[in-house]
Design an enzyme around this catalytic site. Structure first.
Site, short mmCIF file in Angstrom:
data_model
loop_
_atom_site.label_atom_id
_atom_site.label_comp_id
_atom_site.label_asym_id
_atom_site.label_seq_id
_atom_site.Cartn_x
_atom_site.Cartn_y
_atom_site.Cartn_z
N LYS A 1 0.03 0.47 -0.78
CA LYS A 1 0.45 -0.41 0.32
C LYS A 1 -0.79 -0.89 1.06
CE LYS A 1 2.49 -2.40 3.82
NZ LYS A 1 3.11 -3.75 3.64
N CYS B 1 -0.79 -11.61 4.67
CA CYS B 1 0.38 -10.98 5.27
C CYS B 1 1.02 -11.96 6.25
CB CYS B 1 0.03 -9.69 6.00
SG CYS B 1 1.49 -8.95 6.77
#
Ligand SMILES: O=C(O)c1[nH]c(=O)[nH]c(=O)c1Cl
Length: 311
Positions: free
Chosen positions: A44, A130
């Site tokens: 992650k 992101c």
């Protein structure tokens, strides 16, 4: 049929792996990926310190894909760096990928410096895309910031580095971004990240699907396959051969994996479908890819990689 994939002088049993952000938050999840049929894994995206992320519900699986606004929840860089350093000493563990996504350019540089000083022998992925940190626009949609980031990164980072890119939707943008990326000794690009700020509406309840950002979130799954394939192919046509490509987005079947490789992908990541099916999805996808290749009498990925035909 031989599924082995070569990627910057590293070899993987097959071209499949998870997409960062799916089934890769904890060491338990990461170990489950290693135990699966996946060729390798990525962690992650990490910030320097632990991060709780956005309020829940922040992920929703949908009939045609998924929507998420996780907000970069993660255990912090040391947690993931410890994991990959411990794993890389073990036999039968493939070369691993470590993802970093700072909230600022300085945090990105601090994390890259920490990784550079470590013994990590895998690939580092700088996430420039992101879409879910409120108030922080995606770096990769700001071409000047992207150039500045890569200038600074390559001044201090000496290990293999890739970048995670958002989808682009304009041919002129492909030209501009490829021109920037070709200036750097990148190991690879990973395209695409989720299609940012979609809005799923549940008509029965007349509500959005996720809590953060008024329901706006990154789209994945079947919704995004044509966009993902276009970005893989557009960059393959424009980038130096020295820059490899990881294709991410919309993979549900072995045929979708085949399409990504036909478009030019060297490795292929699975996000939404992994979230739906769990790590067993890799056994199905490798079997289905193998079946598609056998039907077409292909024996290796190189027999059809980047071989998309125009009409
Ligand atoms: O909200 C997230 O954590 C997230 N969600 C995405 O869909 N892509 C990303 O790169 C990240 Cl960092």
């Amino acid at each position: 049929v031989n599924l082995s994939a070569t990627f910057q002088n590293h070899t993987f049993a097959n071209p499949l792996m998870n997409a960062s952000g799916v089934h890769c938050y904890t060491t338990t999840q990461l170990d489950e990926l290693l135990a699966s049929s996946a060729g390798t894994l990525v962690t992650k995206s990490a910030t320097m310190a632990y991060r709780q992320g956005n309020p829940k519900p922040r992920y929703r699986s949908l009939a045609l894909g998924s929507i998420n606004s996780m907000g970069l929840p993660n255990e912090g860089l040391p947690y993931y760096l410890d994991y990959v350093l411990a794993k890389q000493t073990q036999a039968d563990v493939p070369t691993l990928f470590l993802s970093v996504a700072g909230i600022s350019m300085q945090e990105d540089l601090d994390m890259l410096a920490q990784v550079d000083q470590s013994d990590f022998n895998g690939f580092t992925e700088l996430n420039l895309s992101c879409p879910n940190v409120p108030g922080k626009p995606q770096v990769a949609y700001d071409f000047e910031a992207t150039e500045k980031m890569l200038d600074s990164a390559f001044k201090l980072f000496h290990k293999p580095l890739g970048v995670k890119l958002p989808p682009y939707f304009d041919l002129a943008q492909f030209d501009i971004v490829a021109k920037i990326l070709n200036q750097y000794p990148l190991a690879y690009i990973n395209t695409i990240n989720s299609v940012g700020n979609g809005l799923y509406i549940d008509v029965d309840s007349e509500t959005v699907a996720i809590k953060p950002k008024g329901g706006f979130g990154g789209l994945g799954g079947a919704y995004v396959l044509p966009t993902a394939l276009a970005n893989v192919h557009a960059f393959r046509q424009r980038l130096n051969d020295s820059i490899a490509i990881i294709g991410t987005g919309g993979v549900q079947t072995g045929a979708d994996v085949f399409a990504h490789i036909l478009a030019g992908a060297d490795l292929v990541q699975v996000g939404t479908q992994l979230a739906k099916d769990g790590p067993d999805v890799f056994a199905r996808l490798t079997q289905e890819l193998s079946d598609v290749m056998a039907q077409k009498d292909y024996h290796n990925l190189s027999d059809f990689k980047n071989n998309l035909k125009e009409l």
